[in-house]
Design an enzyme around this catalytic site. Structure first.
Site, mmCIF file in Angstrom:
data_model
loop_
_atom_site.group_PDB
_atom_site.id
_atom_site.type_symbol
_atom_site.label_atom_id
_atom_site.label_comp_id
_atom_site.label_asym_id
_atom_site.label_seq_id
_atom_site.Cartn_x
_atom_site.Cartn_y
_atom_site.Cartn_z
ATOM 1 N N LYS A 1 52.085 34.896 48.230
ATOM 2 C CA LYS A 1 51.150 35.058 47.108
ATOM 3 C C LYS A 1 50.137 36.128 47.493
ATOM 4 C CE LYS A 1 50.129 33.406 42.999
ATOM 5 N NZ LYS A 1 51.021 32.906 41.943
ATOM 6 N N ASP B 1 50.484 37.152 37.784
ATOM 7 C CA ASP B 1 49.823 35.840 37.766
ATOM 8 C C ASP B 1 48.576 36.050 36.907
ATOM 9 O OD1 ASP B 1 49.867 33.033 39.151
ATOM 10 O OD2 ASP B 1 47.795 33.670 39.382
HETATM 11 P P1 NDP Z 1 46.808 34.707 32.186
HETATM 12 O O1 NDP Z 1 45.842 35.598 32.892
HETATM 13 O O2 NDP Z 1 47.783 35.305 31.253
HETATM 14 O O3 NDP Z 1 46.019 33.560 31.394
HETATM 15 C C1 NDP Z 1 45.153 32.701 32.060
HETATM 16 C C2 NDP Z 1 44.512 31.789 31.047
HETATM 17 O O4 NDP Z 1 43.742 30.805 31.724
HETATM 18 C C3 NDP Z 1 43.537 32.513 30.129
HETATM 19 O O5 NDP Z 1 43.478 31.858 28.901
HETATM 20 C C4 NDP Z 1 42.219 32.386 30.896
HETATM 21 O O6 NDP Z 1 41.073 32.488 30.076
HETATM 22 C C5 NDP Z 1 42.339 30.984 31.449
HETATM 23 N N1 NDP Z 1 41.571 30.886 32.707
HETATM 24 C C6 NDP Z 1 41.696 31.651 33.824
HETATM 25 N N2 NDP Z 1 40.801 31.299 34.751
HETATM 26 C C7 NDP Z 1 40.089 30.296 34.214
HETATM 27 C C8 NDP Z 1 39.020 29.497 34.689
HETATM 28 N N3 NDP Z 1 38.495 29.676 35.908
HETATM 29 N N4 NDP Z 1 38.557 28.517 33.855
HETATM 30 C C9 NDP Z 1 39.092 28.324 32.630
HETATM 31 N N5 NDP Z 1 40.114 29.058 32.138
HETATM 32 C C10 NDP Z 1 40.588 30.020 32.907
HETATM 33 O O7 NDP Z 1 47.540 33.904 33.362
HETATM 34 P P2 NDP Z 1 48.920 33.109 33.306
HETATM 35 O O8 NDP Z 1 49.118 32.495 31.971
HETATM 36 O O9 NDP Z 1 49.962 33.986 33.863
HETATM 37 O O10 NDP Z 1 48.667 31.978 34.395
HETATM 38 C C11 NDP Z 1 48.077 30.718 34.069
HETATM 39 C C12 NDP Z 1 48.372 29.732 35.169
HETATM 40 O O11 NDP Z 1 49.802 29.593 35.305
HETATM 41 C C13 NDP Z 1 47.870 30.109 36.563
HETATM 42 O O12 NDP Z 1 47.531 28.927 37.268
HETATM 43 C C14 NDP Z 1 49.093 30.743 37.216
HETATM 44 O O13 NDP Z 1 49.049 30.676 38.621
HETATM 45 C C15 NDP Z 1 50.179 29.835 36.653
HETATM 46 N N6 NDP Z 1 51.522 30.403 36.688
HETATM 47 C C16 NDP Z 1 51.806 31.576 36.047
HETATM 48 C C17 NDP Z 1 53.094 32.068 36.067
HETATM 49 C C18 NDP Z 1 53.489 33.285 35.299
HETATM 50 O O14 NDP Z 1 54.698 33.574 35.235
HETATM 51 N N7 NDP Z 1 52.575 33.995 34.676
HETATM 52 C C19 NDP Z 1 54.163 31.400 36.845
HETATM 53 C C20 NDP Z 1 53.775 30.117 37.400
HETATM 54 C C21 NDP Z 1 52.487 29.680 37.330
HETATM 55 P P3 NDP Z 1 40.206 33.852 30.120
HETATM 56 O O15 NDP Z 1 40.986 34.857 29.365
HETATM 57 O O16 NDP Z 1 38.932 33.464 29.473
HETATM 58 O O17 NDP Z 1 40.035 34.202 31.578
#
Ligand code: NDP
Length: 445
Positions: free
Chosen positions: A126, A166
Site C-alpha cells: 500500500k 484508493d
Molecule cells: P474516493 O476518494 O473515491 O471516495 C471516498 C469517499 O469517502 C468520499 O465520499 C469521501 O468524502 C469519503 N471520505 C474520505 N475520507 C473521509 C473521512 N475522513 N471522513 C468521512 N468521509 C470520508 O475513495 P474510494 O471510494 O476509492 O475508497 C473508499 C474506501 O474504500 C476506502 O477505505 C478505500 O481504501 C476502500 N477501497 C477502495 C477500493 C477501490 O477500488 N477504490 C478497493 C478496496 C477498498 P469527501 O469527498 O468529502 O472526502
C-alpha cells in the site's frame, strides 16, 4: 490468544506504540488467526508470525512540487511493500491529509490477506501521501503526481509492485502517474492498474469494488436464506466504491435511501437518484449537499457520522476507516439492521464489529467484501501481460465468480475453525493459510 501470538502482539505494541490504526488491524487479525497456531506448532519454530507482522520494506520519501502561485510545497510519500510470498506487491495509493505510516501499514497488512482471498497470485502492499487533492487545480495534481512518481518509479514494476487507486486517486491521478513512469523508464507496461481504457485499463475496473461488495453481500444473504430484494440500504461515502455499490444494489432490488461525504449526508426516501450523485461527484467534483438543491424532497444533514441513525436493513460503510463506531452500531441494531458489509477498509471499530456480531447482524468484513477491486486489478494485469482486453461482461462475470468463491472459502474456514457464521474469523484464517503455507515453503526470508 495462543501464547506465541500474544507474545508477538506484545512485541508489536512495544515497537509501534504510536501506530494506532496498524495495531488495531493487527489485533483483529492476530486474534482471528490464533487458532491456526494451536494447530501448527511448527509455525512458531519458523518464526512465521514474527516475520508476517513486519513489512518486507518501507519506502518513505520527500515529494516537492510547485503550486499555481509558484510556491514550493512539500508532502511525504510512502510505499509499504508488506509481503510478497504469493506474488508481486499489489495495493492502492491513497492521497488524503490523514495519511501517515500507521494508516499505510494497516492498509498494507489487510491487503496481504485480501489479495490472498482473491485466489490470484498477488502479494500485499500500500502507499500514498498526505497530499490533499481537494481544492487543487488539475495542473497542481499533475505536478504532484509527477514528483511522486519520480521517486517511486525505481521501486515498482509490472512483476515487482503494481500500485492502484484508493481514496483521492482515481482515473485522473493514475493517468498522470502512468505518464510519468513511462517517460522516466521508457517502458509501456502494466505497472499501475485502474488505467484509462485507451492505455491498458480494464473494463469494469471502475465498478469492481462496489459491484464486488454487492456480489459478496448477496452470497452472504443467500447463505442465510435472505436477499437484497425490497431492502432499505444506507451507504456512507459517495466516492468510487459507494457509487458503484449503490448502482449494483439497486439492480438487485434494494432501495438506497442515504449517502454521504466527509461534510454530511443526504436522505432521499424515494431512493437515491444515482445520476445526480455521479454528476456532482464524478463530473463536477462537488459536495453531496448539492444533491438536496437538485432533488426535491431529499434532505441534507451536516456532519457525516449520524448517517447510521437512518433506518435501514442493510448498511454499507464505503467511506473510510473507523467511520462506524459503537454508537453507530447501536443505532443500526436499534433500527433492525440485518446485514453490514464493509466497502471501505476497516470502517468499523473493533467494538462496533463485536456489537453487531453479538446482535446477530450478518457482518461481511472489508478484506473479503471489498476484494473485488484488487481482484479486477489482477485481471487488468493479466490482460496487460497478454496484450488483450476482455469485454465488460467477461470481466464482470469473472468478478462475480471470484466474490462467490471468496464467500464460500470464508464461510467454510469459519466453520472448520469452530466459528460458524463469524466471517471476520473466516476471512482472516482463509487468507492467512495460503500466505503462511507459501512463507513456510520459501524458508526464513
Ligand atoms: P474516493 O476518494 O473515491 O471516495 C471516498 C469517499 O469517502 C468520499 O465520499 C469521501 O468524502 C469519503 N471520505 C474520505 N475520507 C473521509 C473521512 N475522513 N471522513 C468521512 N468521509 C470520508 O475513495 P474510494 O471510494 O476509492 O475508497 C473508499 C474506501 O474504500 C476506502 O477505505 C478505500 O481504501 C476502500 N477501497 C477502495 C477500493 C477501490 O477500488 N477504490 C478497493 C478496496 C477498498 P469527501 O469527498 O468529502 O472526502
Amino acid at each position: 490468544m495462543n501464547a506465541y501470538v500474544q507474545k508477538v502482539y506484545e512485541g508489536l505494541k512495544a515497537r509501534n506504540a504510536h501506530e494506532t490504526e496498524f495495531l488495531q488491524a493487527a489485533y483483529e487479525i492476530l486474534t482471528s488467526i490464533s487458532p491456526v497456531f494451536d494447530k501448527h506448532p511448527e509455525f512458531e519454530k519458523a518464526g512465521l508470525l514474527d516475520r508476517f507482522v513486519e513489512p518486507e520494506r518501507v519506502i518513505l520519501f520527500r515529494v516537492p512540487w510547485i503550486d499555481d502561485k509558484g510556491q514550493v510545497q512539500v508532502n511525504r510519500g510512502y510505499r509499504v511493500q508488506f509481503n510478497s510470498a504469493i506474488g508481486p506487491y499489489k495495493g492502492g495509493l491513497r492521497l488524503h491529509p490523514s495519511v501517515n505510516l500507521s494508516v499505510i501499514k494497516f492498509l498494507g497488512f489487510e491487503q496481504i490477506l485480501k489479495n490472498s482471498l482473491t485466489g490470484l497470485p498477488i502479494g500485499g502492499g500500500k502507499g500514498g501521501s498526505d497530499f490533499d487533492p481537494k481544492g487543487k487545480s488539475d495542473n497542481e495534481v499533475m505536478r504532484f503526481c509527477q514528483s511522486f512518481m519520480t521517486e517511486l518509479y525505481r521501486y515498482i514494476g509490472k512483476d515487482v509492485d503494481v500500485p492502484a487507486g484508493d481514496i483521492g486517486v482515481g482515473a485522473r491521478e493514475i493517468g498522470f502517474l502512468y505518464g510519468q513512469y513511462k517517460r522516466i523508464t521508457g517502458l509501456y507496461e502494466g505497472v499501475l492498474t485502474g488505467k484509462g481504457l485507451t492505455y491498458g485499463g480494464s473494463l469494469a475496473r471502475k465498478e469492481a469494488t462496489g459491484f464486488g461488495l454487492c456480489y459478496f453481500l448477496n452470497a452472504m444473504l443467500k447463505r442465510n436464506g435472505l436477499s437484497a430484494e425490497g431492502k432499505r440500504v444506507v451507504i456512507s461515502g459517495s466516492g468510487n466504491v459507494a457509487i458503484y455499490a449503490c448502482q449494483k444494489i439497486t439492480q438487485m432490488g434494494g432501495k438506497v435511501v442515504a449517502m454521504s461525504d466527509s461534510n454530511g449526508y443526504i436522505v432521499d426516501e424515494n431512493g437515491i437518484n444515482l445520476d445526480v450523485v455521479k454528476q456532482i461527484k464524478e463530473v463536477e467534483r462537488g459536495r453531496i449537499r448539492e444533491y438536496a438543491d437538485r432533488v426535491p424532497g431529499s434532505v441534507y444533514t451536516e456532519g457525516c457520522r449520524q448517517i447510521w441513525t437512518v433506518k435501514c436493513d442493510i448498511a454499507l460503510p464505503c467511506a473510510t476507516q473507523n467511520e462506524l463506531d459503537l454508537e453507530g452500531a447501536k443505532a443500526l441494531v436499534a433500527n433492525g439492521v440485518i446485514a453490514v458489509a464493509e466497502g471501505a477498509n476497516m470502517p468499523s471499530t473493533l467494538d462496533a464489529t463485536s456489537y453487531l456480531q453479538e446482535n446477530k447482524v450478518l457482518f461481511g468484513p472489508a478484506k473479503a467484501a471489498n476484494a473485488g477491486g484488487v481482484a479486477t486489478s489482477a485481471l487488468e494485469m493479466s490482460q496487460n501481460s497478454q496484450r488483450l482486453s476482455w469485454s465488460f461482461d467477461e470481466v464482470d462475470s469473472k468478478l462475480k465468480g471470484i466474490m462467490e468463491n471468496i464467500f464460500a472459502s470464508v464461510d467454510s474456514a469459519a466453520r472448520e475453525y469452530g466459528s460458524e457464521g463469524n466471517y471476520v474469523v473466516g476471512a482472516n484464517i482463509a487468507g492467512f493459510l495460503k500466505v503462511s503455507n507459501a512463507m513456510m515453503a520459501q524458508g526464513a526470508v
